[in-house]
Design an enzyme around this catalytic site. Structure first.
Site, PDB file in Angstrom:
ATOM      1  N   GLY A  15       0.802  -1.216   0.000  1.00  0.00           N
ATOM      2  CA  GLY A  15       0.000   0.000   0.000  1.00  0.00           C
ATOM      3  C   GLY A  15       0.834   1.265   0.000  1.00  0.00           C
ATOM      4  N   VAL A  17       2.309   2.716   2.345  1.00  0.00           N
ATOM      5  CA  VAL A  17       3.541   2.628   3.130  1.00  0.00           C
ATOM      6  C   VAL A  17       4.458   1.536   2.576  1.00  0.00           C
ATOM      7  CG1 VAL A  17       4.462   2.000   5.398  1.00  0.00           C
ATOM      8  CG2 VAL A  17       2.575   3.604   5.216  1.00  0.00           C
ATOM      9  N   THR A 136       0.899   1.004  11.851  1.00  0.00           N
ATOM     10  CA  THR A 136       0.655   1.727  13.106  1.00  0.00           C
ATOM     11  C   THR A 136      -0.263   0.874  13.981  1.00  0.00           C
ATOM     12  OG1 THR A 136       0.854   3.799  11.944  1.00  0.00           O
ATOM     13  CG2 THR A 136      -0.284   3.857  14.069  1.00  0.00           C
ATOM     14  N   GLU A 165       6.266   3.900  10.828  1.00  0.00           N
ATOM     15  CA  GLU A 165       6.632   4.763   9.699  1.00  0.00           C
ATOM     16  C   GLU A 165       6.070   6.159   9.913  1.00  0.00           C
ATOM     17  OE1 GLU A 165       8.776   4.268   7.161  1.00  0.00           O
ATOM     18  OE2 GLU A 165       8.336   6.400   7.100  1.00  0.00           O
ATOM     19  N   LYS A 220       4.396   6.270  17.981  1.00  0.00           N
ATOM     20  CA  LYS A 220       3.748   6.530  16.680  1.00  0.00           C
ATOM     21  C   LYS A 220       2.364   7.144  16.883  1.00  0.00           C
ATOM     22  CE  LYS A 220       2.501   6.600  12.513  1.00  0.00           C
ATOM     23  NZ  LYS A 220       3.026   7.536  11.526  1.00  0.00           N
ATOM     24  N   ASN A 224       1.283  11.225  15.873  1.00  0.00           N
ATOM     25  CA  ASN A 224       0.128  11.620  15.061  1.00  0.00           C
ATOM     26  C   ASN A 224      -0.866  12.438  15.876  1.00  0.00           C
ATOM     27  OD1 ASN A 224       1.055  10.642  12.690  1.00  0.00           O
ATOM     28  ND2 ASN A 224      -0.360   8.928  12.519  1.00  0.00           N
ATOM     29  N   CYS A 276      -4.939   8.328   8.561  1.00  0.00           N
ATOM     30  CA  CYS A 276      -4.349   7.973   9.867  1.00  0.00           C
ATOM     31  C   CYS A 276      -4.693   8.865  11.049  1.00  0.00           C
ATOM     32  CB  CYS A 276      -2.847   7.885   9.716  1.00  0.00           C
ATOM     33  SG  CYS A 276      -2.413   6.476   8.681  1.00  0.00           S
TER      34      CYS A 276
HETATM   35  P1  NAD Z   1      -3.042   0.457   2.494  1.00  0.00           P
HETATM   36  O1  NAD Z   1      -4.445   0.074   2.730  1.00  0.00           O
HETATM   37  O2  NAD Z   1      -2.684   1.406   1.402  1.00  0.00           O
HETATM   38  O3  NAD Z   1      -2.180  -0.872   2.234  1.00  0.00           O
HETATM   39  C1  NAD Z   1      -2.276  -2.047   2.991  1.00  0.00           C
HETATM   40  C2  NAD Z   1      -2.168  -3.240   2.033  1.00  0.00           C
HETATM   41  O4  NAD Z   1      -2.068  -4.437   2.807  1.00  0.00           O
HETATM   42  C3  NAD Z   1      -3.378  -3.429   1.109  1.00  0.00           C
HETATM   43  O5  NAD Z   1      -2.951  -3.368  -0.239  1.00  0.00           O
HETATM   44  C4  NAD Z   1      -3.925  -4.815   1.496  1.00  0.00           C
HETATM   45  O6  NAD Z   1      -4.429  -5.533   0.401  1.00  0.00           O
HETATM   46  C5  NAD Z   1      -2.699  -5.477   2.069  1.00  0.00           C
HETATM   47  N1  NAD Z   1      -3.002  -6.602   2.961  1.00  0.00           N
HETATM   48  C6  NAD Z   1      -3.867  -6.636   4.005  1.00  0.00           C
HETATM   49  N2  NAD Z   1      -3.823  -7.833   4.601  1.00  0.00           N
HETATM   50  C7  NAD Z   1      -2.945  -8.599   3.922  1.00  0.00           C
HETATM   51  C8  NAD Z   1      -2.457  -9.926   4.072  1.00  0.00           C
HETATM   52  N3  NAD Z   1      -2.885 -10.731   5.067  1.00  0.00           N
HETATM   53  N4  NAD Z   1      -1.556 -10.380   3.186  1.00  0.00           N
HETATM   54  C9  NAD Z   1      -1.100  -9.580   2.183  1.00  0.00           C
HETATM   55  N5  NAD Z   1      -1.502  -8.303   2.007  1.00  0.00           N
HETATM   56  C10 NAD Z   1      -2.415  -7.818   2.870  1.00  0.00           C
HETATM   57  O7  NAD Z   1      -2.491   0.982   3.891  1.00  0.00           O
HETATM   58  P2  NAD Z   1      -1.277   2.037   4.131  1.00  0.00           P
HETATM   59  O8  NAD Z   1      -1.742   3.430   3.938  1.00  0.00           O
HETATM   60  O9  NAD Z   1      -0.067   1.551   3.405  1.00  0.00           O
HETATM   61  O10 NAD Z   1      -1.073   1.857   5.701  1.00  0.00           O
HETATM   62  C11 NAD Z   1      -0.503   0.673   6.233  1.00  0.00           C
HETATM   63  C12 NAD Z   1      -0.181   0.918   7.699  1.00  0.00           C
HETATM   64  O11 NAD Z   1       0.790   1.957   7.805  1.00  0.00           O
HETATM   65  C13 NAD Z   1      -1.365   1.372   8.552  1.00  0.00           C
HETATM   66  O12 NAD Z   1      -1.231   0.815   9.839  1.00  0.00           O
HETATM   67  C14 NAD Z   1      -1.187   2.873   8.633  1.00  0.00           C
HETATM   68  O13 NAD Z   1      -1.724   3.398   9.824  1.00  0.00           O
HETATM   69  C15 NAD Z   1       0.314   3.010   8.638  1.00  0.00           C
HETATM   70  N6  NAD Z   1       0.828   4.278   8.103  1.00  0.00           N
HETATM   71  C16 NAD Z   1       0.287   4.825   6.970  1.00  0.00           C
HETATM   72  C17 NAD Z   1       0.826   5.999   6.448  1.00  0.00           C
HETATM   73  C18 NAD Z   1       0.272   6.643   5.207  1.00  0.00           C
HETATM   74  O14 NAD Z   1       0.722   7.720   4.877  1.00  0.00           O
HETATM   75  N7  NAD Z   1      -0.670   6.063   4.505  1.00  0.00           N
HETATM   76  C19 NAD Z   1       1.940   6.585   7.066  1.00  0.00           C
HETATM   77  C20 NAD Z   1       2.469   5.993   8.192  1.00  0.00           C
HETATM   78  C21 NAD Z   1       1.916   4.827   8.699  1.00  0.00           C
HETATM   79  C1  UGA Z   2       0.518  12.130   8.614  1.00  0.00           C
HETATM   80  C2  UGA Z   2       1.800  12.485   9.377  1.00  0.00           C
HETATM   81  O1  UGA Z   2       2.258  13.781   8.969  1.00  0.00           O
HETATM   82  C3  UGA Z   2       2.893  11.453   9.107  1.00  0.00           C
HETATM   83  O2  UGA Z   2       4.044  11.734   9.905  1.00  0.00           O
HETATM   84  C4  UGA Z   2       2.359  10.062   9.452  1.00  0.00           C
HETATM   85  O3  UGA Z   2       3.329   9.074   9.132  1.00  0.00           O
HETATM   86  C5  UGA Z   2       1.092   9.792   8.662  1.00  0.00           C
HETATM   87  O4  UGA Z   2       0.106  10.818   8.971  1.00  0.00           O
HETATM   88  C6  UGA Z   2       0.450   8.493   9.000  1.00  0.00           C
HETATM   89  O5  UGA Z   2       0.671   7.938  10.069  1.00  0.00           O
HETATM   90  O6  UGA Z   2      -0.325   8.079   8.137  1.00  0.00           O
HETATM   91  P1  UGA Z   2      -0.340  12.422   6.126  1.00  0.00           P
HETATM   92  O7  UGA Z   2      -1.678  12.144   6.711  1.00  0.00           O
HETATM   93  O8  UGA Z   2       0.083  11.659   4.932  1.00  0.00           O
HETATM   94  O9  UGA Z   2       0.805  12.206   7.230  1.00  0.00           O
HETATM   95  O10 UGA Z   2      -0.244  13.964   5.717  1.00  0.00           O
HETATM   96  P2  UGA Z   2      -0.093  15.323   6.567  1.00  0.00           P
HETATM   97  O11 UGA Z   2       0.824  16.200   5.827  1.00  0.00           O
HETATM   98  O12 UGA Z   2       0.223  15.069   7.981  1.00  0.00           O
HETATM   99  O13 UGA Z   2      -1.541  15.945   6.444  1.00  0.00           O
HETATM  100  C7  UGA Z   2      -2.650  15.388   7.128  1.00  0.00           C
HETATM  101  C8  UGA Z   2      -3.828  16.310   6.997  1.00  0.00           C
HETATM  102  O14 UGA Z   2      -3.635  17.491   7.763  1.00  0.00           O
HETATM  103  C9  UGA Z   2      -4.103  16.794   5.568  1.00  0.00           C
HETATM  104  O15 UGA Z   2      -5.486  16.823   5.338  1.00  0.00           O
HETATM  105  C10 UGA Z   2      -3.503  18.180   5.546  1.00  0.00           C
HETATM  106  O16 UGA Z   2      -4.094  19.017   4.591  1.00  0.00           O
HETATM  107  C11 UGA Z   2      -3.811  18.637   6.956  1.00  0.00           C
HETATM  108  N1  UGA Z   2      -2.902  19.706   7.439  1.00  0.00           N
HETATM  109  C12 UGA Z   2      -1.574  19.455   7.596  1.00  0.00           C
HETATM  110  C13 UGA Z   2      -3.428  20.938   7.764  1.00  0.00           C
HETATM  111  O17 UGA Z   2      -4.648  21.173   7.640  1.00  0.00           O
HETATM  112  N2  UGA Z   2      -2.585  21.906   8.240  1.00  0.00           N
HETATM  113  C14 UGA Z   2      -1.249  21.697   8.401  1.00  0.00           C
HETATM  114  O18 UGA Z   2      -0.536  22.628   8.846  1.00  0.00           O
HETATM  115  C15 UGA Z   2      -0.734  20.434   8.070  1.00  0.00           C
END
Ligand code: NAD
Ligand code: UGA
Length: 459
Positions: A15, A17, A136, A165, A220, A224, A276
């Site tokens: 995904g 991440v 997370t 992450e 983590k 957030n 998140c």
């Molecule tokens: P996502 O939904 O984009 O990706 C997760 C993937 O895992 C999906 O493609 C799904 O099909 C796959 N999956 C689920 N179960 C599975 C299994 N048993 N075997 C194989 N594949 C499987 O999610 P994401 O945005 O990448 O987030 C993943 C984690 O990272 C979450 O816990 C999220 O909180 C955390 N995180 C996300 C971000 C972000 O910016 N999106 C940033 C930091 C941390």
């Molecule tokens: C956020 C964190 O910034 C990451 O460190 C973390 O890894 C991630 O969540 C996660 O755990 O998924 P993200 O959601 O991708 O990242 O993007 P941000 O830049 O944090 O923005 C989040 C939301 O807040 C957006 O809707 C953005 O527009 C809003 N935002 C951000 C504001 O309204 N004001 C700001 O000053 C900053």
């Protein structure tokens, strides 16, 4: 004992991440084979697409990194068990959304994908495997992961690490290549050093922090929560600015100059979106309640409450300024992604604002350079259509503005800062409005072209 040298990595979850993180690991560590696995065959197919513009995720710079490593030491496959069996280290990077039913519904994280990953690991791993929690997770999840791994077939062993992450979407590659810090929590010194050795290929040693498992997991959620809290704080002040004649950008600038406060994450807007912030705070709230800390839970819950208030506030304001009714009126919505430079719409404030406007009977003309029509249909719960209480996706601001009473700017895409205002205003119905929730548009030019302009946080 020396840290084991890692030659083969598997990542479960391709995904937002898993994909970018593993692409950067493979790019920076050409001596390690990195295989990203997912059950979603369509997603894996897109990662393997010959045309790099068809990757399943839009992130600036991702196509170049994938282009360099894919086929050399970066692979995407649906063969989950085979990739796990071959790996010295397995990252779990699956989704952990908020539970929608059962105990903790609406707050706790749904850990079914984590559990499924631990079970397939217990079955398919060979020899000693270092398991890295990249998703997370609620604090103490590593205990559950360890229990499942230990209950698996004999003849294999595991070390569990937490390595959350911190990348943000839209800047994922930059964040991964130059992180503020890398956090590794664990019990086994050898396993921690094996993972630190991988990051050490491109991250300065002083940026690699080592903690116990529980501190890492909780850091983590806390990071957030603190980031989201700043956004709710500045959004609350934005409303007060509008009421008093102050300007939230001037206030943010003034307070951000205090080195103890700092200038980042003080941009007022339509409320935070993304997959998140809300889910992680709700999870923190759930954990606090679970441990009997009701006052702490309510404190953090308020950050989310204020965020939804902010989203509804914008739609109410649009209705009020358009003489109390928007039924049958065309409204152009500029931006649907939750922030600029991503195609991700998860929890985008645009979803709630658009639903509110549709509920009032508006005809929405949406413009977003990266979000596809099918995604908007899923988010709004109805396909594109004509007429009252319907929406369409248009290719340009000019096309969306045709016959519209208002433009509502919700995502800070760069192109919305460069609108040709005389051309846009000339095709709108008068009196016409610009509601700018990101202070992105050139408000002075829009006013000069004849628009009424409301900018969030401007008194
Ligand atoms: P996502 O939904 O984009 O990706 C997760 C993937 O895992 C999906 O493609 C799904 O099909 C796959 N999956 C689920 N179960 C599975 C299994 N048993 N075997 C194989 N594949 C499987 O999610 P994401 O945005 O990448 O987030 C993943 C984690 O990272 C979450 O816990 C999220 O909180 C955390 N995180 C996300 C971000 C972000 O910016 N999106 C940033 C930091 C941390
Ligand atoms: C956020 C964190 O910034 C990451 O460190 C973390 O890894 C991630 O969540 C996660 O755990 O998924 P993200 O959601 O991708 O990242 O993007 P941000 O830049 O944090 O923005 C989040 C939301 O807040 C957006 O809707 C953005 O527009 C809003 N935002 C951000 C504001 O309204 N004001 C700001 O000053 C900053």
């Amino acid at each position: 004992m020396d840290a084991p040298s890692i030659r083969s990595i598997c990542c479960i979850g391709a995904g937002y991440v898993g994909g970018p993180t593993m692409a950067v690991v493979a790019d920076r560590c050409p001596h390690i084979q990195v295989t990203v696995v997912d059950l979603n065959a369509e997603r894996i197919g897109a990662w393997n697409s010959a045309d790099l513009s068809m990757l399943p995720i839009y992130e600036p710079g991702l196509d170049e990194v994938v282009g360099r490593a894919r086929g050399r030491n970066l692979h995407f496959t649906t063969s989950v068990e085979g990739a796990i069996a071959a790996a010295d280290m397995v990252f779990i990077s699956v989704n952990t959304p908020t539970k929608t039913h059962g105990v903790g519904a609406g707050q706790a994280s749904d850990l079914k994908w984590i559990e499924a990953s631990a079970r397939v690991l217990a079955k398919a791993a060979t020899g000693h495997t270092i398991v890295v929690e990249k998703s997370t997770l609620p604090v103490r999840t590593a205990q559950a992961v360890k229990s499942i791994l230990e209950a698996g077939p004999a003849g294999k062993s595991f070390s569990v690490l937490s390595n959350p992450e911190f990348l943000a979407e839209g800047t994922a590659i930059r964040d991964l290549e130059n992180p503020d810090r890398v956090l590794i929590g664990g019990e086994s010194r050898e396993a921690i050093e094996a993972l630190a050795g991988i990051y050490g290929q491109w991250v300065a040693p002083e940026k690699i922090l080592r903690t116990n498992l529980w501190s890492s997991e909780l850091s983590k959620l806390t990071a957030n929560a603190f980031l989201a809290q700043r956004i709710s704080s500045i959004n609350s002040i934005a409303a007060l600015c509008e009421a008093t004649g102050a300007d939230v950008r001037e206030v943010a600038n003034a307070i951000g100059a205090d080195s103890r406060i700092g200038p980042k994450f003080l941009k007022a807007g339509p409320g935070f979106g993304g997959s998140c912030f809300q889910k992680d705070i709700l999870n923190l709230v759930y954990l606090c309640r679970y441990y009997g800390l009701e006052d702490v839970a309510s404190y953090w819950e308020q950050v989310v409450t204020l965020n939804s208030w902010q989203q509804h506030r914008i739609s109410r304001l649009v209705v009020n300024r358009l003489f109390g009714t928007i039924s049958g009126k065309r409204i152009a919505v500029l931006g649907f992604a939750f922030k600029a430079d991503t195609n991700d719409t998860r929890e985008s404030p645009a979803i709630q604002v658009c639903k509110d406007l549709l509920e009032e009977g508006a005809m929405l003309a949406i413009v977003d350079p990266k979000v596809r029509e099918g995604q908007i249909a899923i988010d709004l719960g109805k396909p594109a259509g004509q007429g009252e209480a319907n929406w369409q996706l248009l290719g340009s601001v000019e096309a969306a503005a045709e016959g519209a009473d208002a433009l509502v700017l919700l995502t800070e895409w760069e192109q919305f800062g460069q609108i040709n205002w005389p051309a846009v205003v000339s095709v709108m119905r008068k009196p016409a409005w610009l509601f700018d929730s990101r202070a992105k548009a050139d408000g002075a030019a829009a006013r000069a072209a004849g628009l009424n302009v409301w900018t969030l946080g401007e008194g």
